[in-house]
Enzyme design. Sequence first.
Site, PDB file in Angstrom:
ATOM      1  N   GLY A  15       0.783  -1.233   0.000  1.00 35.93           N
ATOM      2  CA  GLY A  15       0.000   0.000   0.000  1.00 35.93           C
ATOM      3  C   GLY A  15       0.814   1.283   0.000  1.00 35.93           C
ATOM      4  O   GLY A  15       1.740   1.483  -0.795  1.00 35.93           O
ATOM      5  N   ASN A  87       4.022   4.815   9.266  1.00 32.15           N
ATOM      6  CA  ASN A  87       2.925   4.477   8.364  1.00 32.15           C
ATOM      7  C   ASN A  87       2.235   3.160   8.725  1.00 32.15           C
ATOM      8  O   ASN A  87       1.036   3.015   8.496  1.00 32.15           O
ATOM      9  CB  ASN A  87       3.493   4.400   6.930  1.00 32.15           C
ATOM     10  CG  ASN A  87       2.570   3.705   5.976  1.00 32.15           C
ATOM     11  OD1 ASN A  87       1.526   4.232   5.602  1.00 32.15           O
ATOM     12  ND2 ASN A  87       2.921   2.478   5.571  1.00 32.15           N
ATOM     13  N   SER A 140      -5.367   9.630   9.472  1.00 32.09           N
ATOM     14  CA  SER A 140      -6.508   9.228   8.625  1.00 32.09           C
ATOM     15  C   SER A 140      -7.623  10.247   8.822  1.00 32.09           C
ATOM     16  O   SER A 140      -7.676  10.934   9.854  1.00 32.09           O
ATOM     17  CB  SER A 140      -7.016   7.854   9.075  1.00 32.09           C
ATOM     18  OG  SER A 140      -8.234   7.525   8.444  1.00 32.09           O
ATOM     19  N   TYR A 153     -11.058   1.778  15.581  1.00 29.56           N
ATOM     20  CA  TYR A 153     -10.097   2.236  14.560  1.00 29.56           C
ATOM     21  C   TYR A 153     -10.028   3.768  14.602  1.00 29.56           C
ATOM     22  O   TYR A 153      -8.937   4.350  14.580  1.00 29.56           O
ATOM     23  CB  TYR A 153     -10.489   1.742  13.158  1.00 29.56           C
ATOM     24  CG  TYR A 153      -9.540   2.276  12.088  1.00 29.56           C
ATOM     25  CD1 TYR A 153      -8.196   1.889  12.078  1.00 29.56           C
ATOM     26  CD2 TYR A 153      -9.974   3.202  11.134  1.00 29.56           C
ATOM     27  CE1 TYR A 153      -7.311   2.398  11.132  1.00 29.56           C
ATOM     28  CE2 TYR A 153      -9.095   3.717  10.184  1.00 29.56           C
ATOM     29  CZ  TYR A 153      -7.756   3.301  10.188  1.00 29.56           C
ATOM     30  OH  TYR A 153      -6.881   3.823   9.248  1.00 29.56           O
ATOM     31  N   LYS A 157      -6.816   6.300  15.427  1.00 24.94           N
ATOM     32  CA  LYS A 157      -6.324   7.367  14.544  1.00 24.94           C
ATOM     33  C   LYS A 157      -6.504   8.751  15.191  1.00 24.94           C
ATOM     34  O   LYS A 157      -5.731   9.663  14.914  1.00 24.94           O
ATOM     35  CB  LYS A 157      -7.006   7.275  13.176  1.00 24.94           C
ATOM     36  CG  LYS A 157      -6.510   6.074  12.361  1.00 24.94           C
ATOM     37  CD  LYS A 157      -5.011   6.218  12.051  1.00 24.94           C
ATOM     38  CE  LYS A 157      -4.465   5.071  11.253  1.00 24.94           C
ATOM     39  NZ  LYS A 157      -3.042   5.256  10.895  1.00 24.94           N
ATOM     40  N   THR A 188      -5.809  -0.017  -1.106  1.00 24.94           N
ATOM     41  CA  THR A 188      -4.599  -0.774  -0.724  1.00 24.94           C
ATOM     42  C   THR A 188      -5.083  -2.131  -0.200  1.00 24.94           C
ATOM     43  O   THR A 188      -6.223  -2.514  -0.455  1.00 24.94           O
ATOM     44  CB  THR A 188      -3.853  -0.043   0.419  1.00 24.94           C
ATOM     45  OG1 THR A 188      -4.728  -0.013   1.562  1.00 24.94           O
ATOM     46  CG2 THR A 188      -3.467   1.385   0.036  1.00 24.94           C
ATOM     47  N   PHE A 190      -5.711  -2.467   2.789  1.00 29.08           N
ATOM     48  CA  PHE A 190      -6.344  -2.033   4.036  1.00 29.08           C
ATOM     49  C   PHE A 190      -7.676  -2.757   4.302  1.00 29.08           C
ATOM     50  O   PHE A 190      -7.896  -3.325   5.376  1.00 29.08           O
ATOM     51  CB  PHE A 190      -6.553  -0.511   3.962  1.00 29.08           C
ATOM     52  CG  PHE A 190      -7.263   0.093   5.124  1.00 29.08           C
ATOM     53  CD1 PHE A 190      -6.570   0.503   6.255  1.00 29.08           C
ATOM     54  CD2 PHE A 190      -8.648   0.287   5.110  1.00 29.08           C
ATOM     55  CE1 PHE A 190      -7.228   1.081   7.338  1.00 29.08           C
ATOM     56  CE2 PHE A 190      -9.312   0.856   6.175  1.00 29.08           C
ATOM     57  CZ  PHE A 190      -8.604   1.252   7.291  1.00 29.08           C
TER      58      PHE A 190
END
Length: 253
Positions: A15, A87, A140, A153, A157, A188, A190
């Site tokens: 990604g 990352n 994000s 999640y 972030k 990606t 992801f």
Amino acid sequence: MEKTQTVLVTGATSGIGKATAELLAKHGFNLILCGRRQERLDTLQEYLGRNTDVHTLNFDIRDKEAVFKAIETLPASFSQIDVLINNAGNAHGLDTIDEGSLDDWDAMLDINVKGLLYVSKAIVPQMVKRKSGHIVNIGSTAGKEVYPKGNVYCASKHAVDAINQGMRLDLNAYGIRVGAINPGLVETEFSNVRFKGDSDRAEKVYQGFQPLKPGDIADIIHFTITRPYHVNIADLVVMPTAQASSTIVKKEL
Ligand code: NDP
Ligand code: 8X3
């Protein structure tokens, strides 16, 4: 002549991280590329090593001893890290708060938050000592807003967003640049990770509109780290044109 900069990229096997490694290799940066999938690290070493100096590190960023050992044992020619690109990370699951899995929550907080901190702790003190360095945190849009079922999640972030701000405050005195790039939907692996290998479900996330490509974020990372020293990209949000927020995406299906 200016010294070639050494950039460490976590999550370089896929990604955004992989696209960044490829672009930075083209521009001649020395690279330290990290991930857990050894075969992919070997492939990157092989083909990017033709353009520039590449060193690969295989460790799980959840394992603090492994993180510190990997950084401490870097060969002398790679030991000064000029740019850190935090990352590595992923979402695990997409569930309401009552139905979420404890293992998924552990994974997201351990990787996206604690892993980022371990890697930073292993590298930032050398930047402080030198009074130079640049840290790019990949956050994000999920760190700027919360969407249904995104709960943990998004929390991870949001933590990256706070850590980015905190790092910038604490490292200001040393002239170290700190900034975050916060992408919206990027195609990606992801969603494949989020949906635990259910590729049909993962593909649907990116259908009916043009998502960002990993190379779009790599371009922004390259732009960020090649600004003159007095310019710091502190906090950048980038979305596909079709996306207005986490839940508003103009799709033509
Ligand atoms: P990918 O799944 O394609 O890549 C994730 C990378 O992280 C892989 O290289 C993986 O390497 C690495 N990684 C995951 N877990 C670990 C671990 N425990 N230890 C070490 N490395 C690990 O996803 P993206 O490229 O999309 O994600 C990169 C970053 O971008 C993440 O922080 C993500 O949250 C963020 N992001 C992604 C968006 C998107 O829509 N795709 C949007 C906004 C932000 P390996 O498996 O080899 O260890
Ligand atoms: C990835 C973007 O909207 O899938 O961080 O959470 S989203």
